[in-house]
Design a protein around this motif. Sequence first.
Motif, PDB file in Angstrom:
ATOM      1  N   SER A  57     -30.715  87.733  19.708  1.00  0.00           N
ATOM      2  CA  SER A  57     -30.734  88.653  18.571  1.00  0.00           C
ATOM      3  C   SER A  57     -29.815  89.846  18.850  1.00  0.00           C
ATOM      4  O   SER A  57     -29.541  90.179  19.996  1.00  0.00           O
ATOM      5  CB  SER A  57     -32.161  89.121  18.283  1.00  0.00           C
ATOM      6  N   THR A  58     -29.373  90.470  17.806  1.00  0.00           N
ATOM      7  CA  THR A  58     -28.415  91.573  17.925  1.00  0.00           C
ATOM      8  C   THR A  58     -29.132  92.906  18.118  1.00  0.00           C
ATOM      9  O   THR A  58     -30.321  93.039  17.804  1.00  0.00           O
ATOM     10  CB  THR A  58     -27.549  91.669  16.659  1.00  0.00           C
ATOM     11  N   ASN A  59     -28.382  93.881  18.593  1.00  0.00           N
ATOM     12  CA  ASN A  59     -28.932  95.233  18.718  1.00  0.00           C
ATOM     13  C   ASN A  59     -29.335  95.786  17.352  1.00  0.00           C
ATOM     14  O   ASN A  59     -30.318  96.514  17.239  1.00  0.00           O
ATOM     15  CB  ASN A  59     -27.925  96.168  19.386  1.00  0.00           C
ATOM     16  N   LYS A  60     -28.591  95.426  16.327  1.00  0.00           N
ATOM     17  CA  LYS A  60     -28.930  95.877  14.971  1.00  0.00           C
ATOM     18  C   LYS A  60     -30.312  95.352  14.572  1.00  0.00           C
ATOM     19  O   LYS A  60     -31.127  96.080  14.011  1.00  0.00           O
ATOM     20  CB  LYS A  60     -27.878  95.392  13.973  1.00  0.00           C
ATOM     21  N   PHE A  61     -30.580  94.098  14.880  1.00  0.00           N
ATOM     22  CA  PHE A  61     -31.895  93.525  14.589  1.00  0.00           C
ATOM     23  C   PHE A  61     -32.986  94.309  15.320  1.00  0.00           C
ATOM     24  O   PHE A  61     -34.005  94.669  14.742  1.00  0.00           O
ATOM     25  CB  PHE A  61     -31.937  92.045  14.989  1.00  0.00           C
ATOM     26  N   ASP A  68     -37.447  98.031  15.016  1.00  0.00           N
ATOM     27  CA  ASP A  68     -38.056  99.069  15.836  1.00  0.00           C
ATOM     28  C   ASP A  68     -38.610  98.479  17.143  1.00  0.00           C
ATOM     29  O   ASP A  68     -39.751  98.693  17.521  1.00  0.00           O
ATOM     30  CB  ASP A  68     -39.162  99.799  15.063  1.00  0.00           C
ATOM     31  N   LEU A  69     -37.740  97.732  17.828  1.00  0.00           N
ATOM     32  CA  LEU A  69     -38.117  97.069  19.078  1.00  0.00           C
ATOM     33  C   LEU A  69     -37.338  97.583  20.285  1.00  0.00           C
ATOM     34  O   LEU A  69     -37.499  97.063  21.386  1.00  0.00           O
ATOM     35  CB  LEU A  69     -37.886  95.555  18.952  1.00  0.00           C
ATOM     36  N   THR A  70     -36.489  98.582  20.095  1.00  0.00           N
ATOM     37  CA  THR A  70     -35.580  98.984  21.171  1.00  0.00           C
ATOM     38  C   THR A  70     -36.294  99.496  22.416  1.00  0.00           C
ATOM     39  O   THR A  70     -35.733  99.463  23.505  1.00  0.00           O
ATOM     40  CB  THR A  70     -34.585 100.055  20.677  1.00  0.00           C
TER      41      THR A  70
END
Length: 148
Positions: free
Chosen positions: A105-109, A114-116
């Motif tokens: 999955s991408t950083n944008k996803f 809200d998983l960063t």
Amino acid sequence: GDQVVERSCPLSNSAQLSFARTCIVQVETHLLNSILGYLRKISRIRIIEDVGDMKVTLDEDCIPSTSNEQRIPIVAFVHEVIPSSQIVEHCRNHGVVCRACKFLSTNKFWDEMDLTQYDGVVRFSFAHYNNISDVQRTIHVLEMLQEW
């Protein structure tokens, strides 16, 4: 010696495939409902589901909410206290196979979901070759974790 007896199935090939697929979906749905039902009761768990066109939510009859939706036998979640990598290591040490990462999955996803703040999601796959005792064993192993 042993004789091989050929039997023909009264169903066409496409009907046989459709029947087999229906059986597989029923088995996988039962397994997924069991693990999801358990995880939904854990207040520190956030299940990752219903993202974009991918729907894993079932209606009250345990059927995908529309007939054309496809379920995949995968459960992904994060725990608000225990890092995903620690959950995976614990499970592996107790003979339960799972993974933790971002799974392409991408950083944008991750930003949008809200998983960063997490080191990945925990992912379990429960396919038609699994059974309910696999789910029960997984639950037992998870409950052994401190702060679960």
